[in-house]
Motif scaffolding. Sequence first.
Motif, mmCIF file in Angstrom:
data_model
loop_
_atom_site.group_PDB
_atom_site.id
_atom_site.type_symbol
_atom_site.label_atom_id
_atom_site.label_comp_id
_atom_site.label_asym_id
_atom_site.label_seq_id
_atom_site.Cartn_x
_atom_site.Cartn_y
_atom_site.Cartn_z
ATOM 1 N N VAL A 261 39.872 -13.625 -32.924
ATOM 2 C CA VAL A 261 39.936 -14.852 -33.712
ATOM 3 C C VAL A 261 39.881 -14.614 -35.222
ATOM 4 O O VAL A 261 40.640 -15.241 -35.977
ATOM 5 C CB VAL A 261 38.834 -15.827 -33.254
ATOM 6 C CG1 VAL A 261 38.714 -17.016 -34.199
ATOM 7 C CG2 VAL A 261 39.130 -16.306 -31.835
ATOM 8 N N PRO A 262 38.992 -13.741 -35.738
ATOM 9 C CA PRO A 262 38.960 -13.563 -37.196
ATOM 10 C C PRO A 262 40.289 -13.130 -37.796
ATOM 11 O O PRO A 262 40.553 -13.408 -38.968
ATOM 12 C CB PRO A 262 37.885 -12.478 -37.385
ATOM 13 C CG PRO A 262 36.965 -12.669 -36.215
ATOM 14 C CD PRO A 262 37.879 -13.029 -35.075
ATOM 15 N N ALA A 263 41.140 -12.476 -37.022
ATOM 16 C CA ALA A 263 42.431 -12.057 -37.557
ATOM 17 C C ALA A 263 43.313 -13.260 -37.884
ATOM 18 O O ALA A 263 44.145 -13.193 -38.803
ATOM 19 C CB ALA A 263 43.149 -11.137 -36.564
ATOM 20 N N TYR A 264 43.155 -14.359 -37.153
ATOM 21 C CA TYR A 264 43.918 -15.568 -37.475
ATOM 22 C C TYR A 264 43.600 -16.038 -38.897
ATOM 23 O O TYR A 264 44.476 -16.521 -39.624
ATOM 24 C CB TYR A 264 43.616 -16.689 -36.488
ATOM 25 C CG TYR A 264 44.334 -16.552 -35.164
ATOM 26 C CD1 TYR A 264 45.666 -16.918 -35.032
ATOM 27 C CD2 TYR A 264 43.676 -16.068 -34.042
ATOM 28 C CE1 TYR A 264 46.328 -16.804 -33.823
ATOM 29 C CE2 TYR A 264 44.324 -15.944 -32.813
ATOM 30 C CZ TYR A 264 45.653 -16.311 -32.713
ATOM 31 O OH TYR A 264 46.311 -16.187 -31.515
ATOM 32 N N LYS A 265 42.329 -15.928 -39.277
ATOM 33 C CA LYS A 265 41.935 -16.330 -40.631
ATOM 34 C C LYS A 265 42.648 -15.476 -41.668
ATOM 35 O O LYS A 265 43.184 -15.989 -42.663
ATOM 36 C CB LYS A 265 40.408 -16.192 -40.778
ATOM 37 C CG LYS A 265 39.880 -16.197 -42.214
ATOM 38 C CD LYS A 265 40.144 -17.507 -42.943
ATOM 39 C CE LYS A 265 39.344 -17.605 -44.229
ATOM 40 N NZ LYS A 265 39.570 -16.549 -45.214
ATOM 41 N N THR A 266 42.695 -14.169 -41.458
ATOM 42 C CA THR A 266 43.330 -13.296 -42.434
ATOM 43 C C THR A 266 44.839 -13.507 -42.468
ATOM 44 O O THR A 266 45.448 -13.487 -43.537
ATOM 45 C CB THR A 266 42.995 -11.826 -42.118
ATOM 46 O OG1 THR A 266 41.577 -11.670 -42.067
ATOM 47 C CG2 THR A 266 43.556 -10.907 -43.190
ATOM 48 N N VAL A 267 45.442 -13.726 -41.309
ATOM 49 C CA VAL A 267 46.872 -14.058 -41.287
ATOM 50 C C VAL A 267 47.111 -15.333 -42.096
ATOM 51 O O VAL A 267 48.077 -15.426 -42.879
ATOM 52 C CB VAL A 267 47.371 -14.225 -39.840
ATOM 53 C CG1 VAL A 267 48.791 -14.789 -39.823
ATOM 54 C CG2 VAL A 267 47.332 -12.885 -39.104
ATOM 55 N N GLY A 268 46.233 -16.306 -41.933
ATOM 56 C CA GLY A 268 46.335 -17.527 -42.730
ATOM 57 C C GLY A 268 46.259 -17.244 -44.216
ATOM 58 O O GLY A 268 46.992 -17.848 -45.021
ATOM 59 N N ARG A 283 51.850 -23.136 -42.519
ATOM 60 C CA ARG A 283 51.647 -22.040 -41.575
ATOM 61 C C ARG A 283 50.246 -21.441 -41.726
ATOM 62 O O ARG A 283 49.615 -21.060 -40.742
ATOM 63 C CB ARG A 283 52.705 -20.957 -41.803
ATOM 64 C CG ARG A 283 52.764 -19.921 -40.697
ATOM 65 C CD ARG A 283 54.027 -19.093 -40.808
ATOM 66 N NE ARG A 283 54.144 -18.122 -39.736
ATOM 67 C CZ ARG A 283 55.192 -17.345 -39.533
ATOM 68 N NH1 ARG A 283 56.248 -17.441 -40.341
ATOM 69 N NH2 ARG A 283 55.225 -16.489 -38.541
ATOM 70 N N ALA A 284 49.777 -21.371 -42.964
ATOM 71 C CA ALA A 284 48.415 -20.879 -43.194
ATOM 72 C C ALA A 284 47.410 -21.778 -42.499
ATOM 73 O O ALA A 284 46.508 -21.302 -41.798
ATOM 74 C CB ALA A 284 48.131 -20.821 -44.690
ATOM 75 N N GLN A 285 47.597 -23.091 -42.667
ATOM 76 C CA GLN A 285 46.659 -24.028 -42.044
ATOM 77 C C GLN A 285 46.680 -23.921 -40.530
ATOM 78 O O GLN A 285 45.640 -24.036 -39.875
ATOM 79 C CB GLN A 285 46.985 -25.461 -42.473
ATOM 80 C CG GLN A 285 45.948 -26.468 -41.999
ATOM 81 C CD GLN A 285 46.501 -27.877 -41.874
ATOM 82 O OE1 GLN A 285 47.682 -28.051 -41.581
ATOM 83 N NE2 GLN A 285 45.663 -28.872 -42.075
ATOM 84 N N ARG A 286 47.846 -23.682 -39.975
ATOM 85 C CA ARG A 286 47.959 -23.544 -38.526
ATOM 86 C C ARG A 286 47.110 -22.370 -38.028
ATOM 87 O O ARG A 286 46.423 -22.461 -37.009
ATOM 88 C CB ARG A 286 49.421 -23.375 -38.137
ATOM 89 C CG ARG A 286 49.676 -23.465 -36.639
ATOM 90 C CD ARG A 286 51.107 -23.809 -36.317
ATOM 91 N NE ARG A 286 52.042 -22.836 -36.864
ATOM 92 C CZ ARG A 286 52.980 -23.112 -37.753
ATOM 93 N NH1 ARG A 286 53.106 -24.338 -38.232
ATOM 94 N NH2 ARG A 286 53.803 -22.166 -38.189
ATOM 95 N N ASN A 287 47.158 -21.266 -38.746
ATOM 96 C CA ASN A 287 46.335 -20.115 -38.377
ATOM 97 C C ASN A 287 44.851 -20.382 -38.617
ATOM 98 O O ASN A 287 44.004 -20.024 -37.790
ATOM 99 C CB ASN A 287 46.783 -18.876 -39.152
ATOM 100 C CG ASN A 287 48.026 -18.231 -38.569
ATOM 101 O OD1 ASN A 287 47.949 -17.462 -37.620
ATOM 102 N ND2 ASN A 287 49.183 -18.568 -39.125
ATOM 103 N N TYR A 288 44.534 -21.015 -39.753
ATOM 104 C CA TYR A 288 43.141 -21.362 -40.024
ATOM 105 C C TYR A 288 42.591 -22.258 -38.915
ATOM 106 O O TYR A 288 41.462 -22.076 -38.454
ATOM 107 C CB TYR A 288 43.023 -22.102 -41.355
ATOM 108 C CG TYR A 288 43.245 -21.276 -42.598
ATOM 109 C CD1 TYR A 288 42.948 -19.914 -42.629
ATOM 110 C CD2 TYR A 288 43.740 -21.859 -43.762
ATOM 111 C CE1 TYR A 288 43.137 -19.166 -43.778
ATOM 112 C CE2 TYR A 288 43.936 -21.122 -44.919
ATOM 113 C CZ TYR A 288 43.629 -19.781 -44.926
ATOM 114 O OH TYR A 288 43.819 -19.044 -46.069
#
Length: 476
Positions: A261-268, A283-288
Amino acid sequence: MLKSLKSCIAIALCVAALSPSVFAQAQRPETDANDVTDVTIFLRRAANLPLDNIRIDPGSASSCNFFSTSAMDSDYARNFISRGSFSAYSPYGDASRDRGYGSSNLSGSHGGFSYSDRSHCSQSDYNFAAGRAVIRARDRTLTDAFALFDQKKYPEALALFQKSYNKLGDSIAALMIGRMYLLGLGTTPNTREALKWLNKAAEQPNPPRPLRFDPKAPERMDSATEASIVLAKIYLIGHDVEKNPATALKWYQKAASRAYVPAYKTVGDFYYYGHGVRKDVVRAQRNYKTAAETGFAPAQVAMAQILASGDDGVPANPKQALDWYYHAAKANHPDGLYALAVAYDTGQGVKADPKQALFYYKEAAVRGHPAAQNDIGTYFAKGDSILPKDEPIARKWFEVSARNGNPEAMYNLAVMLMTGQGGPVDRKGAWVWFTVAQMAGHPHAEAALKQQEPQMTTDEKSEAAAVLKPKLQAGS
């Protein structure tokens, strides 16, 4: 005193240089810029807490800690430094629970291994898995390799990790070999060789049952995911390779695909700041959101910051923003706690409540939030019915916040040192902190320096200059 002060200023300059835009600007009362006889009190703040998440500290590239992995990497991605210490073991990972090898889709029980869906596996798959499980159960190569590693017998450990990989192809062994080549443990540093082994670890097939994210243990990941994170960092900072944000993003996305899960934050963060890719707030918000809804506090803060005032393609929703801050505060995230402090202090989205505001300021301050530390200092410096005036305590809080890079605290501490509030007069220290506050952009610092200069002796000016000189040269 000089040695202590030099250490103090070094920390402040370092943090100020790395984080000039991290802190929210205060809503300042009308004051005379030439009047520096009173500590400035800035308790009213706009609820805007930007995080500049894509910033690199080149000095961290060779650090062992940098190449360790932790969920909180996401929270400090702007510096790309892991807060945790290097662990010889992949967190929560060991050979007995590795399910990322071969073509088997296994999760039940068969022949010492496990499986669930026979329709996806041939008998040879089961036989292979069962045989591998028996070898794994009897083999002590990996265990012995870790024992040698813990004893700092790195050459012997490296040889056993390689032997273990040759037997079973373990991603854990490949990860450790990659780390040892990267850091030069038991061998000369060799990034090319490290990349080869880290790729072997990271390219293991995704497990049929991903690890479930536990907010209380956010660092939980398997060894393949950990290798992906290390690879991402190598390409992000350009550690003996050419910087390649696109490749770094690929590996963060790989980690996210393994349900880390934390990787989604960094991708965002990559998409929000447009780091190596086209900026894409949606797209950032979607990952966040993916990470936030799973309970990852840094992503909850990121969601709140976007929704507080809206951003490109994302409409403002202050009520939802405050809800996300509440979730982050429940996890004791400093930014979430600080945002609630601001809300109760200013009455933004909630009924103003000074006692609640002070509670959240305190909780954020003790967890290291520099702006909150400065605000606690202002409470003690000013004093009121909620908290009695205590200048020595205020001075200590200002010093803590100043060392953590807060410009307001640098200025406030300088005022107290100059006037002797909360302790002895220290004109030299005041001069140093006014100078650092000026470098950090405080609007009143220049006037304060001009006012203080006639009060300084030649020796005091020389000593202050000696404290400042090394860092000023380093920054030039």
